[in-house]
Design an enzyme around this catalytic site. Structure first.
Site, PDB file in Angstrom:
ATOM      1  N   ASP A   1      -5.644   7.554   8.913  1.00  0.00           N
ATOM      2  CA  ASP A   1      -5.751   7.207  10.305  1.00  0.00           C
ATOM      3  C   ASP A   1      -6.115   8.309  10.800  1.00  0.00           C
ATOM      4  O   ASP A   1      -4.725   9.078  10.882  1.00  0.00           O
ATOM      5  CB  ASP A   1      -5.022   6.614  10.199  1.00  0.00           C
ATOM      6  CG  ASP A   1      -4.960   5.143   9.410  1.00  0.00           C
ATOM      7  OD1 ASP A   1      -6.208   4.678   8.877  1.00  0.00           O
ATOM      8  OD2 ASP A   1      -4.355   4.503   9.279  1.00  0.00           O
TER       9      ASP A   1
ATOM     10  N   LYS B   1       0.794  -1.567  -0.115  1.00  0.00           N
ATOM     11  CA  LYS B   1       0.059   0.260   0.416  1.00  0.00           C
ATOM     12  C   LYS B   1       0.719   1.233  -0.091  1.00  0.00           C
ATOM     13  O   LYS B   1       0.786   1.742  -0.960  1.00  0.00           O
ATOM     14  CB  LYS B   1      -0.566   0.187   1.243  1.00  0.00           C
ATOM     15  CG  LYS B   1      -1.484   1.301   1.390  1.00  0.00           C
ATOM     16  CD  LYS B   1      -2.181   1.167   3.051  1.00  0.00           C
ATOM     17  CE  LYS B   1      -3.016   2.421   2.999  1.00  0.00           C
ATOM     18  NZ  LYS B   1      -2.387   2.811   3.536  1.00  0.00           N
ATOM     19  N   ASN B   2       1.976   1.512   0.712  1.00  0.00           N
ATOM     20  CA  ASN B   2       3.176   2.511   0.924  1.00  0.00           C
ATOM     21  C   ASN B   2       3.110   3.210   0.008  1.00  0.00           C
ATOM     22  O   ASN B   2       4.164   3.876  -0.523  1.00  0.00           O
ATOM     23  CB  ASN B   2       2.728   3.318   2.366  1.00  0.00           C
ATOM     24  CG  ASN B   2       2.712   3.042   3.633  1.00  0.00           C
ATOM     25  OD1 ASN B   2       1.574   3.023   3.770  1.00  0.00           O
ATOM     26  ND2 ASN B   2       2.637   2.250   5.069  1.00  0.00           N
TER      27      ASN B   2
ATOM     28  N   ARG C   1      -5.143  10.388   2.580  1.00  0.00           N
ATOM     29  CA  ARG C   1      -3.259  10.725   3.415  1.00  0.00           C
ATOM     30  C   ARG C   1      -2.827  11.094   2.002  1.00  0.00           C
ATOM     31  O   ARG C   1      -2.122  11.926   1.881  1.00  0.00           O
ATOM     32  CB  ARG C   1      -3.097  10.306   5.006  1.00  0.00           C
ATOM     33  CG  ARG C   1      -2.122  10.985   4.671  1.00  0.00           C
ATOM     34  CD  ARG C   1      -1.808  10.791   6.588  1.00  0.00           C
ATOM     35  NE  ARG C   1      -0.252  11.510   6.109  1.00  0.00           N
ATOM     36  CZ  ARG C   1      -0.219  12.797   6.940  1.00  0.00           C
ATOM     37  NH1 ARG C   1      -1.940  13.700   6.493  1.00  0.00           N
ATOM     38  NH2 ARG C   1       0.633  13.551   7.390  1.00  0.00           N
TER      39      ARG C   1
ATOM     40  N   ASP D   1       3.705   1.085  12.222  1.00  0.00           N
ATOM     41  CA  ASP D   1       2.811   0.336  11.061  1.00  0.00           C
ATOM     42  C   ASP D   1       2.520  -1.376  12.246  1.00  0.00           C
ATOM     43  O   ASP D   1       1.765  -1.704  11.373  1.00  0.00           O
ATOM     44  CB  ASP D   1       2.514  -0.113   9.685  1.00  0.00           C
ATOM     45  CG  ASP D   1       1.942   1.170   9.234  1.00  0.00           C
ATOM     46  OD1 ASP D   1       1.743   2.541  10.136  1.00  0.00           O
ATOM     47  OD2 ASP D   1       2.757   1.683   8.138  1.00  0.00           O
TER      48      ASP D   1
ATOM     49  N   MET E   1       6.299   7.351  17.860  1.00  0.00           N
ATOM     50  CA  MET E   1       5.750   8.001  16.401  1.00  0.00           C
ATOM     51  C   MET E   1       4.103   9.097  16.898  1.00  0.00           C
ATOM     52  O   MET E   1       4.289  10.509  16.009  1.00  0.00           O
ATOM     53  CB  MET E   1       6.199   8.141  15.404  1.00  0.00           C
ATOM     54  CG  MET E   1       7.212   7.804  14.643  1.00  0.00           C
ATOM     55  SD  MET E   1       7.710   6.968  13.073  1.00  0.00           S
ATOM     56  CE  MET E   1       9.772   6.303  13.348  1.00  0.00           C
TER      57      MET E   1
END
Length: 436
Positions: free
Chosen positions: A121, A22-23, A97, A321, A343
């Site tokens: 998110d 996904k990223n 995002r 994640d 984070m």
């Protein structure tokens, strides 16, 4: 609104192939805006966030040709930049995002880029300063409409000019955005404290195959020699390391025997070793991961005997994640673990749902939680819960699959944002899960 109903306590077995990352996909898809030539991308995951970005590109005028499962050819030869100033774009861009990463390519090629405050998110503060400070360093003019939270950058008469910059944080999306702007800037740009995740490396390799001149790929110092234009290419997205970690955690929690196929071991970094610290057996079989059935898994303490701490950090550290998955897996480990989420200050707030299921967790503050493992002596009990974000959602799903009784998970659109057909793939392994 759909929900999942899950009957827990069933041991699973079989093979699973991870989806495309996904990223990485969110970065790579934005890069198609940098050239008027055709770009073919393979192994694209069929998930909500990626599909939203593909729709956004189509609305910008990008031509989209679907070649088969996970393969799409894009051509950005007739982009309508005026769409960026419409109400439709404000609504569409604000729901995702990843849309922030269209700004760099549009600025580089068309001289301007706009974006509403992006969604994503709700895991704490997610600043955009790194992106726009990078554009300003390249010579762009920044503007911000406070009333409707609309960000914009435009070229000056001099255009984008290469420069040296030190990023204030190693932001993955920020680095990607700045790199995509710098590849078409005049002169040479150096980016220090750059993110160096495999997915950022993939973006740089793709851009180089299109004619960019980027060196230092894989390090935190990137050097970019600007070029006049970029051409087309074909690119394959890596398997999703977050999904791979999710399958590892699922196998351990449900005491299942699972083989994860074609994981690209060389791009997993410390992920396998972090799960091994929890006592999980991970066998490498070629490019596959084999997880045998675990009747128990014992946490390895530090050398001096102190409690194991698992914390996130920029690559090559452990990805934030996967901390939610590690936390839920620790609830059935033999031993105690301190989870330190550095984070994001809201990512651990889903632990109250695990506590309701019988987990022993002490939330010390927004960033730290101590997990006291049950060693399967006390099984989690089923409950009704709601998914607050993608990673908490999959963690709650893992908890439900291991729990005694039938659980209900609401707001599963959050899970669908990051996991492709997760219920179908779980049923193929023997899980009793239905989408209602």
């Amino acid at each position: 609104m759909s929900i999942f109903k899950i009957e827990g306590g069933i041991r699973l077995k079989g093979d699973v192939t991870p989806q495309g990352a996904k990223n990485e996909a969110l970065q790579i898809l934005c890069a198609v805006l940098l050239t008027p030539e055709k770009v073919t991308i393979n192994n694209i995951p069929d998930i909500i966030d990626v599909n939203k970005l593909i729709t956004l590109l189509g609305n910008l005028g990008v031509k989209i040709q679907r070649n088969g499962k996970g393969s799409i050819t894009f051509q950005s030869d007739e982009v309508n930049v005026g769409y960026l100033e419409t109400d439709a774009f404000r609504k569409e861009g604000g729901s995702l995002r990843g849309s922030i990463m269209i700004v760099g390519p549009l600025l580089a090629r068309y001289g301007r880029g706009y974006i509403p405050k992006p969604g994503g998110d709700k895991i704490g503060r997610r600043r955009l300063d790194t992106h726009f400070e990078g554009f300003i360093n390249l010579g762009a003019k920044f503007r911000y409409n406070r009333e409707d939270h609309f960000y914009g950058v435009e070229k000056t008469e001099e255009g984008l000019v290469g420069t040296d910059m030190l990023l204030d944080e190693a932001s993955v999306t920020g680095t990607a955005n700045i790199v995509m702007a710098a590849v078409l800037a005049k002169g040479t740009t150096t980016i220090y404290n750059a993110a160096c995740e495999p997915y950022l490396q993939q973006l740089c390799k793709m851009l180089n195959s299109m004619g960019a001149k980027i060196s230092g790929v894989g390090s935190n110092l990137l050097t970019i020699e600007g070029v006049e234009s970029l051409g087309g290419c074909e690119h394959r997205i890596l398997p999703d390391m977050i999904e791979i970690g999710s399958w590892i955690g699922l196998a351990a929690m449900t005491r299942s025997e699972i083989t994860i196929k074609d994981v690209s071991w060389e791009n997993l970094g410390v992920i396998p070793n972090v799960f091994r610290k929890l006592g999980i057996t991970i066998e490498r079989r070629g490019d596959d991961i084999f997880i045998p059935t675990h009747e128990s898994y014992e946490v390895k303490t530090d050398i001096d005997g102190s409690i194991l701490t698992i914390a996130d950090a920029p690559w090559p550290g452990f990805t934030p994640d996967l901390l939610s998955i590690v936390l839920v897996v620790a609830t059935q480990a033999k031993g105690d673990v301190l989870i330190h989420q550095k984070m994001f200050e809201s990512r651990l707030f889903f632990v109250d749902k695990l506590i309701d299921m019988g987990a022993k967790i002490i939330l010390c503050d927004p960033h730290r939680a101590v997990v006291i493992g049950h060693d399967f002596k006390s099984i989690l009990k089923a409950t009704t819960m709601s998914s607050p974000d993608i990673r908490a959602g999959i963690s709650l799903l893992i908890a439900a699959l291991s729990a005694k009784g039938t659980s209900t998970i609401q707001n599963i659109e959050q899970i669908d944002r990051g996991y492709e057909r997760i219920d179908e793939r779980l049923r193929a392994l023997g899980a009793n899960i239905v989408r209602v």
